[in-house]
Motif scaffolding. Structure first.
Motif, PDB file in Angstrom:
ATOM      1  N   TYR A  84      36.440  35.028  75.487  1.00 31.51           N
ATOM      2  CA  TYR A  84      36.973  36.313  75.055  1.00 31.51           C
ATOM      3  C   TYR A  84      35.861  37.093  74.366  1.00 31.51           C
ATOM      4  O   TYR A  84      35.222  36.602  73.430  1.00 31.51           O
ATOM      5  CB  TYR A  84      38.147  36.134  74.105  1.00 31.51           C
ATOM      6  CG  TYR A  84      39.436  35.780  74.790  1.00 31.51           C
ATOM      7  CD1 TYR A  84      40.057  36.674  75.661  1.00 31.51           C
ATOM      8  CD2 TYR A  84      40.062  34.548  74.570  1.00 31.51           C
ATOM      9  CE1 TYR A  84      41.243  36.355  76.297  1.00 31.51           C
ATOM     10  CE2 TYR A  84      41.256  34.221  75.199  1.00 31.51           C
ATOM     11  CZ  TYR A  84      41.834  35.131  76.066  1.00 31.51           C
ATOM     12  OH  TYR A  84      43.004  34.811  76.693  1.00 31.51           O
ATOM     13  N   HIS A 115      36.277  40.140  72.753  1.00 32.01           N
ATOM     14  CA  HIS A 115      36.765  40.703  71.497  1.00 32.01           C
ATOM     15  C   HIS A 115      38.289  40.796  71.566  1.00 32.01           C
ATOM     16  O   HIS A 115      38.910  40.395  72.554  1.00 32.01           O
ATOM     17  CB  HIS A 115      36.134  42.065  71.201  1.00 32.01           C
ATOM     18  CG  HIS A 115      36.371  43.120  72.235  1.00 32.01           C
ATOM     19  ND1 HIS A 115      35.916  43.033  73.539  1.00 32.01           N
ATOM     20  CD2 HIS A 115      36.995  44.329  72.182  1.00 32.01           C
ATOM     21  CE1 HIS A 115      36.248  44.106  74.222  1.00 32.01           C
ATOM     22  NE2 HIS A 115      36.917  44.916  73.417  1.00 32.01           N
ATOM     23  N   GLU A 116      38.891  41.310  70.501  1.00 31.88           N
ATOM     24  CA  GLU A 116      40.337  41.243  70.342  1.00 31.88           C
ATOM     25  C   GLU A 116      41.120  42.371  71.005  1.00 31.88           C
ATOM     26  O   GLU A 116      42.353  42.344  70.971  1.00 31.88           O
ATOM     27  CB  GLU A 116      40.705  41.223  68.854  1.00 31.88           C
ATOM     28  CG  GLU A 116      40.362  39.951  68.130  1.00 31.88           C
ATOM     29  CD  GLU A 116      40.795  40.014  66.683  1.00 31.88           C
ATOM     30  OE1 GLU A 116      42.015  40.008  66.413  1.00 31.88           O
ATOM     31  OE2 GLU A 116      39.909  40.103  65.810  1.00 31.88           O
ATOM     32  N   PHE A 169      41.796  40.534  75.243  1.00 31.95           N
ATOM     33  CA  PHE A 169      42.476  39.419  74.599  1.00 31.95           C
ATOM     34  C   PHE A 169      43.984  39.634  74.760  1.00 31.95           C
ATOM     35  O   PHE A 169      44.649  40.187  73.879  1.00 31.95           O
ATOM     36  CB  PHE A 169      42.077  39.379  73.119  1.00 31.95           C
ATOM     37  CG  PHE A 169      42.497  38.153  72.372  1.00 31.95           C
ATOM     38  CD1 PHE A 169      41.651  37.054  72.304  1.00 31.95           C
ATOM     39  CD2 PHE A 169      43.719  38.083  71.739  1.00 31.95           C
ATOM     40  CE1 PHE A 169      42.024  35.926  71.598  1.00 31.95           C
ATOM     41  CE2 PHE A 169      44.111  36.958  71.039  1.00 31.95           C
ATOM     42  CZ  PHE A 169      43.261  35.869  70.964  1.00 31.95           C
ATOM     43  N   TYR A 176      34.505  31.664  71.688  1.00 31.66           N
ATOM     44  CA  TYR A 176      34.632  32.940  70.976  1.00 31.66           C
ATOM     45  C   TYR A 176      33.514  33.057  69.956  1.00 31.66           C
ATOM     46  O   TYR A 176      32.994  32.058  69.442  1.00 31.66           O
ATOM     47  CB  TYR A 176      35.997  33.013  70.275  1.00 31.66           C
ATOM     48  CG  TYR A 176      36.383  34.410  69.831  1.00 31.66           C
ATOM     49  CD1 TYR A 176      36.711  35.387  70.765  1.00 31.66           C
ATOM     50  CD2 TYR A 176      36.418  34.744  68.487  1.00 31.66           C
ATOM     51  CE1 TYR A 176      37.058  36.662  70.379  1.00 31.66           C
ATOM     52  CE2 TYR A 176      36.770  36.028  68.081  1.00 31.66           C
ATOM     53  CZ  TYR A 176      37.091  36.987  69.029  1.00 31.66           C
ATOM     54  OH  TYR A 176      37.424  38.256  68.647  1.00 31.66           O
ATOM     55  N   VAL A 178      40.971  34.550  64.527  1.00 28.28           N
ATOM     56  CA  VAL A 178      41.255  34.352  65.947  1.00 28.28           C
ATOM     57  C   VAL A 178      41.314  32.859  66.269  1.00 28.28           C
ATOM     58  O   VAL A 178      42.210  32.389  66.971  1.00 28.28           O
ATOM     59  CB  VAL A 178      40.203  35.060  66.819  1.00 28.28           C
ATOM     60  CG1 VAL A 178      40.368  34.690  68.284  1.00 28.28           C
ATOM     61  CG2 VAL A 178      40.322  36.570  66.641  1.00 28.28           C
TER      62      VAL A 178
END
Length: 438
Positions: free
Chosen positions: A56, A58-59, A64, A84, A92
């Protein structure tokens, strides 16, 4: 080695019984119903007999995707390891562990061998993004997704670490609010052109053999923001640009297409596929507002936001910054309930009248803005508001305590001292709110 493209920012790399999946967002909406996919409902299933990993970047929910994670059978989650970037608060990692996944946090720019002869290097980009280099079978594949690489300096920083790239995966169109509104698309056209020029910079500095344009296969899907689609770069325009202005070879992929990372192809069939897909997607019905929130509900969620910030920060410092205008106030006209509110950290949230300067949005967006630490980030991306560039930057400054909290940073004496040790983060923050242009 086998590369398979799935959708938007998602592709997999398979080698010697190991599968690495990148940023799986395959269906549904993102950013508070602000986006959906050009091609919806692609599928991916893990083969539990293989060694399975997810990277991933980023969020953001178009990378994500929590619905995708929750779609994975609970008995198979411990057979998947998620790679990550190492973060300050490990939030996270904790969330993913609670969902039953294995997680490996990787230090910035550390070359990590996650499977035999399969390496990943993650490079952090302020505020929360990251790029990743994958090294496998003597190939170097760089995924910069939608990292903010708007200057040659940012790209040269990558080249200091990486040489001789074989394949570059990179974004090709804009993906956030742009000033101008429904009647003036000049700034949108300008930003679309800038996105293509960023690809040219990346090609000149990094010299990849192939460029795969991706991470832009989405549309602004709400009644409030669909005008943003009028100046999007298309895959065809991007392939033509790469052919005409770079020495790299474009390789445009369609869902489920597989590639060895070295074979050339004629992109015409893929361009025809995306021409048709964009036409169908941009003719689809738009999402309408789902709920009207009352002033009482907005006041309540605003109070909850203040209490949330108090628990993590020195609220006295925030109020001082607010009183002296370092953190500004903002007036918001709530269009669907015909009300105007003003919020500041030292005065709180008040209903006001006779205001002539305000940013406009629905109660649904106001509620979301207050309810989540990432609310202002989502609003900036989904473009579900009306205002000018100054007002947008004002909003970001106003909600900066929440933005900081969402990255594991806090407004306190120790938190501010800690921030001073992160000059790149500060530089990007000042640029975002318009206090720095370099």
């Amino acid at each position: 080695m086998n590369i398979k493209f799935l959708n938007h920012s998602c592709f997999s790399i398979e080698s010697n019984n190991t599968v690495l999946l990148n940023d799986p967002y395959l269906y549904g909406t993102a950013f508070n119903d602000g986006w959906d996919l050009i091609i919806n409902n692609t599928n991916f299933s893990f083969d539990i007999k293989k060694n399975n990993f997810i990277y991933y970047s980023h969020e953001h929910p178009d990378h994500f995707s929590i619905p995708f994670l929750k779609s994975i059978s609970s008995e198979n989650r411990d057979k998947i390891t998620i790679l990550y970037q190492k973060t300050k608060d490990g939030r996270v990692k904790k969330f993913l562990n609670n969902q039953g996944f294995n997680v490996k946090e990787i230090d910035d720019q550390y070359r990590y061998e996650f499977a035999k002869n399969f390496f990943i290097t993650i490079g952090q980009v302020p505020y929360y993004d990251s790029w990743a280099l994958f090294e496998v079978e003597n190939k170097k594949i760089l995924n910069v997704n939608d990292c903010i690489l708007e200057s040659p300096d940012r790209v040269y920083n990558i080249r200091k670490i990486i040489k001789n790239i074989d394949v570059l995966f990179t974004q090709y169109s804009y993906a956030n609010w742009v000033e101008g509104g429904k009647k003036n698309n000049f700034e949108r056209k300008k930003l679309a052109e800038e996105k293509l020029n960023r690809i040219k910079i990346q090609s000149e500095v990094l010299s990849p053999k192939f460029i795969v344009p991706f991470a832009s296969m989405v549309r602004f899907c709400h009644e409030e923001n669909s005008y943003m689609n009028d100046s999007l770069n298309t895959p065809r325009k991007t392939v033509d640009f790469i052919n005409n202005t770079t020495t790299s070879k474009p390789f445009l992929m369609v869902p489920y297409e597989e590639w060895d990372g070295k074979t050339f192809k004629n992109n015409e069939e893929a361009m025809k596929f995306w021409d048709n897909a964009y036409k169908i997607a941009l003719d689809r019905d738009l999402i309408k507002q789902k709920k009207n929130y009352s002033l009482d509900e907005i006041q309540s969620v605003g109070n909850e936001m203040i209490e949330r910030v108090k628990k993590k920060n020195n609220i006295f410092l925030i109020k001082i910054f607010s009183f002296f205008g370092l953190i500004p106030e903002q007036t918001i006209r709530i269009t669907d309930i015909n009300s105007v509110i003003k919020f500041s950290w030292h005065k709180g949230l008040k209903v006001v009248e006779n205001e002539t300067k305000f940013v406009e949005m629905t109660s649904e967006s106001v509620f979301f803005l207050f309810a989540f630490d990432f609310g202002i980030d989502s609003l900036n991306v989904n473009a579900r508001f009306n205002g000018n560039l100054y007002q947008k930057k004002n909003l970001i400054r106003l909600f900066s305590p929440l933005v900081l909290n969402n990255t594991g940073r806090y407004i306190s004496l120790t938190g501010i001292l800690s921030l001073l040790l992160e000059p790149q983060f500060i530089k990007q923050g000042l640029k975002t709110i318009g206090l720095s242009i370099k």
